[in-house]
Motif scaffolding. Sequence first.
Motif, PDB file in Angstrom:
ATOM      1  N   LEU A  80       0.829  -1.208   0.000  1.00  0.00           N
ATOM      2  CA  LEU A  80       0.000   0.000   0.000  1.00  0.00           C
ATOM      3  C   LEU A  80       0.860   1.254   0.000  1.00  0.00           C
ATOM      4  N   ASP A  81       0.372   2.292  -0.679  1.00  0.00           N
ATOM      5  CA  ASP A  81       1.091   3.549  -0.578  1.00  0.00           C
ATOM      6  C   ASP A  81       0.949   4.039   0.856  1.00  0.00           C
ATOM      7  N   VAL A  82       1.886   4.893   1.277  1.00  0.00           N
ATOM      8  CA  VAL A  82       1.949   5.210   2.704  1.00  0.00           C
ATOM      9  C   VAL A  82       0.687   5.881   3.245  1.00  0.00           C
ATOM     10  N   SER A  83      -0.070   6.550   2.380  1.00  0.00           N
ATOM     11  CA  SER A  83      -1.265   7.199   2.908  1.00  0.00           C
ATOM     12  C   SER A  83      -2.386   6.185   3.156  1.00  0.00           C
ATOM     13  N   ILE A  84      -2.620   5.297   2.179  1.00  0.00           N
ATOM     14  CA  ILE A  84      -3.597   4.233   2.389  1.00  0.00           C
ATOM     15  C   ILE A  84      -3.110   3.329   3.521  1.00  0.00           C
ATOM     16  N   GLN A  85      -1.823   3.102   3.565  1.00  0.00           N
ATOM     17  CA  GLN A  85      -1.238   2.296   4.630  1.00  0.00           C
ATOM     18  C   GLN A  85      -1.581   2.901   5.991  1.00  0.00           C
ATOM     19  N   ALA A  86      -1.454   4.208   6.092  1.00  0.00           N
ATOM     20  CA  ALA A  86      -1.780   4.876   7.358  1.00  0.00           C
ATOM     21  C   ALA A  86      -3.248   4.660   7.692  1.00  0.00           C
ATOM     22  N   GLN A  87      -4.116   4.744   6.676  1.00  0.00           N
ATOM     23  CA  GLN A  87      -5.553   4.507   6.916  1.00  0.00           C
ATOM     24  C   GLN A  87      -5.797   3.092   7.425  1.00  0.00           C
TER      25      GLN A  87
END
Lengths: 324, 339
Positions: free
Chosen positions: A181-188
């Motif tokens: 996952l890209d880091v933003s979706i990963q954060a979600q």
Amino acid sequence: MSPTPLMEIEDLRVEFTGSAGRRVRAVRDVDLTIYEGETLGLVGESGCGKSTLGRAMVRVTEPTGGAIRYLGADITKLRGTVFRKTRADLQMVFQDPFGSLNPRRSIADIVAEPLLRARGTGRDEARKIVDDLLDQVGLGREAGTRKPHEFSGGQRQRIGIARALAPSPRFVVADEPVSALDVSIQAQVINLLSDLIRERGLTMLFISHDLGVVRHIADRIAVMYLGQIIEIASRDDFFAGPAHPYGEALLSSVPALSKEPRRERIELTGELPDPADPPAGCTFHTRCRYATDMCRTEAPVLREVQPGREVRCHLPLIPVKGTS
Amino acid sequence: MSEALLEIRGLTVGFDVPGGRLPAVAGIDLTLGKGEILALVGESGSGKSALSMSLVGLNRGPRTHIGGEVLFGGRDLVGAGEKELREVRGKDIAVVFQDALAALNPTQRVGDQVAEMIRTHRRISKRNASKRAEELLGEVGIANPGQAARAYPHQLSGGMRQRVMIAIGLANDPAVLIADEPTTALDVTIQAQVLRLLKRLQRDHGTTIVLITHDLGVVAEVADRVAVMYAGRIIEQGTRDEVLFDPQHPYTMGLLSSVPRVDGPAVSRLPAIAGSPLTGVARPDGCAFAPRCTFVHEACQKQTPPLQRRYAGEAHLDACVLDEAGRARARGALEEVAQ
Ligand SMILES: Nc1ncnc2c1ncn2[C@@H]1O[C@H](COP(=O)(O)OP(=O)(O)OP(=O)(O)O)[C@@H](O)[C@H]1O
Ligand SMILES: Nc1ncnc2c1ncn2[C@@H]1O[C@H](COP(=O)(O)OP(=O)(O)OP(=O)(O)O)[C@@H](O)[C@H]1O
Ligand code: SF4
Ligand SMILES: [Mg+2]
Ligand SMILES: [Mg+2]
């Protein structure tokens, strides 16, 4: 209040017959307790047995020996209906998102499957749970009608997460669940998992190579090397300074998002050990920069060197204190 | 940038899905310089893999529509026939796939799969190809490559399979190596080893490398240039320092603030960009990031902002209509969230 052990592993061994009929000891001598509501981060070298350990804990892979207790009862011998019921409590997010999704079925069917099969949930209710989960992992419920091959790597990974969460499990083995996952979706997704841990008291074994991610989700860290656990520490203790030389090398190799090239990096040179034929003495001695003669001949045991801190090394990098 | 090796012009990739045609790649212009390492980062599902596969026609099919041009060595690969592409694939341009388990043949020993790639493009005896295959497996850091070569894919760990894929990619010393998430399944010490190998290829063989990754730390370590994708388009592009340390587009800024770090204070909630990316067929006018952007205003919705030089360095391009003051505000707001 003392924490309740949810999963207790005793002397677990998993062996495979590898190429040319050689015996690969993928997991050996593993003793480990995971407490209710905690997240244990599992890190370690590629091929050291993390997935095998995780798969054995939910009995996707059959252990060769040892015990796995779920709420006090050994699950290694369970069969039939009892096993199916227990399995619904213990779920797994698989490391290979594509290989683990049936290519012919729709996403909604894949996610609903554990619900219908093990929990006996009705179709309508299952539909609602699936729709909500697809929304929560950021795919959107419309994704339900499509097939796995139509999704990107990171999207498939979230399908796997939704499937594991669908039957409201108590324990989840999440094997590299956010690596694509890209880091933003990963954060979600990490925030979503944190919420579930808090709200539902979910207990998790979180396998990852991303130490930054592990630091944000795990309460405790276990480090594996060549089939064995070599260090266990609280999250803050580990990141303040690993006790095992391999842990130290690992932390020093994290690529830094900074303009300047990294501070000191410990490059692991020396022979990579073969899991079918582990070195004598400490299995890390072939690559350890502190190794002495004792390390080459005597195998260290996993011992408590500080309260709550265990390490399998003759020369731990932290002072030994406070244990009887 | 050095001499251009591969030029992508107006590339589009559309997939026919139940509701219509999904614009996975919605018009990309990108030039790869000889011997550079370009990192392609961005949203999951933004078209990075679709873009890389379409360069050598790997995703051709009745429901896939590829448009635009990919110029390499004086020819256009988008219009090229299958026979011509087979020559190029693996030899001139090699792709290391994201999903190793799906890409490897489950019934063939991995050493044979590497050797087969060597023999496709070179006249070399079976024995020598096998020997070279083992060497390659050793180079990518697999312990006991002789044994590993004889294993079937399911007998290897995720990270070992990923390194087999890299070995296949390197088999014919390609001019361009497109590596799609080549190190995600590797622990950081082996990752460092693979990254050193990529750097060595760049230095000693002048290999051009496109590195698709979500790990911005990896980007910082090896990339010369960076392109950031969102919803099928490049929305920011520049040198490593420009994009990572002077981001211009709010999406890039958001990405950078979401990176979980191993140092500094541990936060209980990671800053995430709210909302979901566009995944459907319909693409409203204007900036694709607008529905999730904190700084959205009227101008953003009029038309898709083109990728061009705006307020930063000469080769530092972005696709955001915010003016200089707006960008400063965006940067300030994100720094606050990160506290
Ligand atoms: N089905 C199998 N048959 C034979 N050997 C196997 C099998 N599954 C795993 N192994 C071997 O067991 C060892 C441990 O593999 P495992 O997949 O558990 O590693 P891992 O720590 O998860 O690695 P990674 O981080 O790369 O995913 C490896 O040497 C692997 O080759
Ligand atoms: N064969 C296909 N049929 C239909 N849709 C597809 C197909 N392959 C990809 N897509 C869609 O195209 C878009 C781009 O996918 P792609 O695999 O290129 O993303 P990506 O940027 O590589 O993402 P990730 O970082 O998650 O791997 C996604 O929305 C995906 O769902
Ligand atoms: S026991 Fe010796 S060889 Fe093993 S990690 Fe500790 S110091 Fe290194
Ligand atoms: Mg694994
Ligand atoms: Mg991809």
